[in-house]
Design a protein around this motif. Sequence first.
Motif, PDB file in Angstrom:
ATOM      1  N   ALA A  30       0.825  -1.212   0.000  1.00  0.00           N
ATOM      2  CA  ALA A  30       0.000   0.000   0.000  1.00  0.00           C
ATOM      3  C   ALA A  30       0.857   1.260   0.000  1.00  0.00           C
ATOM      4  CB  ALA A  30      -0.936  -0.010   1.194  1.00  0.00           C
ATOM      5  N   TYR A  33       1.478   3.190  -3.222  1.00  0.00           N
ATOM      6  CA  TYR A  33       0.367   3.904  -3.844  1.00  0.00           C
ATOM      7  C   TYR A  33       0.270   5.297  -3.254  1.00  0.00           C
ATOM      8  CZ  TYR A  33      -1.371  -0.612  -5.549  1.00  0.00           C
ATOM      9  OH  TYR A  33      -1.502  -1.830  -6.183  1.00  0.00           O
ATOM     10  N   GLU A  35      -1.798   8.481  -1.825  1.00  0.00           N
ATOM     11  CA  GLU A  35      -2.858   8.405  -0.810  1.00  0.00           C
ATOM     12  C   GLU A  35      -4.255   8.220  -1.396  1.00  0.00           C
ATOM     13  OE1 GLU A  35      -4.213   7.586   2.489  1.00  0.00           O
ATOM     14  OE2 GLU A  35      -2.153   8.307   2.641  1.00  0.00           O
ATOM     15  N   ARG A  50      -5.299   4.478   0.090  1.00  0.00           N
ATOM     16  CA  ARG A  50      -4.270   3.549   0.549  1.00  0.00           C
ATOM     17  C   ARG A  50      -4.820   2.492   1.505  1.00  0.00           C
ATOM     18  NH1 ARG A  50       0.606   6.898   2.252  1.00  0.00           N
ATOM     19  NH2 ARG A  50       0.994   7.137   0.023  1.00  0.00           N
ATOM     20  N   ARG A  54      -4.647  -1.415   0.920  1.00  0.00           N
ATOM     21  CA  ARG A  54      -3.932  -2.286   1.863  1.00  0.00           C
ATOM     22  C   ARG A  54      -4.804  -3.469   2.254  1.00  0.00           C
ATOM     23  NH1 ARG A  54      -4.116  -4.311   6.271  1.00  0.00           N
ATOM     24  NH2 ARG A  54      -5.986  -3.123   6.820  1.00  0.00           N
TER      25      ARG A  54
END
Length: 124
Positions: A30, A33, A35, A50, A54
Amino acid sequence: MTQEQILAACKAGISAWQQAFNSQDAAGCAAQYAEDTVMEARPFGTFTGREEIRAFWQNIMDQGFSDVDYTEIKWEPIGEDGYLLTASWTMNKAFGVVHSEHWTVQEDGKARLIADNFEVQGER
């Protein structure tokens, strides 16, 4: 940054994501990436931000998926600070394609995904 430096940052980003996935580290995935990234994971759905991303990767890992590898990787420059990646991928239990990963260099100098669109095409 030069195009070579931007591409190197993007390649470092995908490498960090792959290492995190293969270490079963969903938070590490995550972290690659931005936000507010939107990830389209066919056939599962769309995941925004995110934390949703995740949780998606954690769920995939919890189901025993591991050992991701990329082939037929293509990088195309996009905008002034990024690249689009397309590729085929395999895991221990599935395979598919990356339709597009849009990596851009962020303020900290690291490239992160701002858009991710991939598809699971079958089981192994």
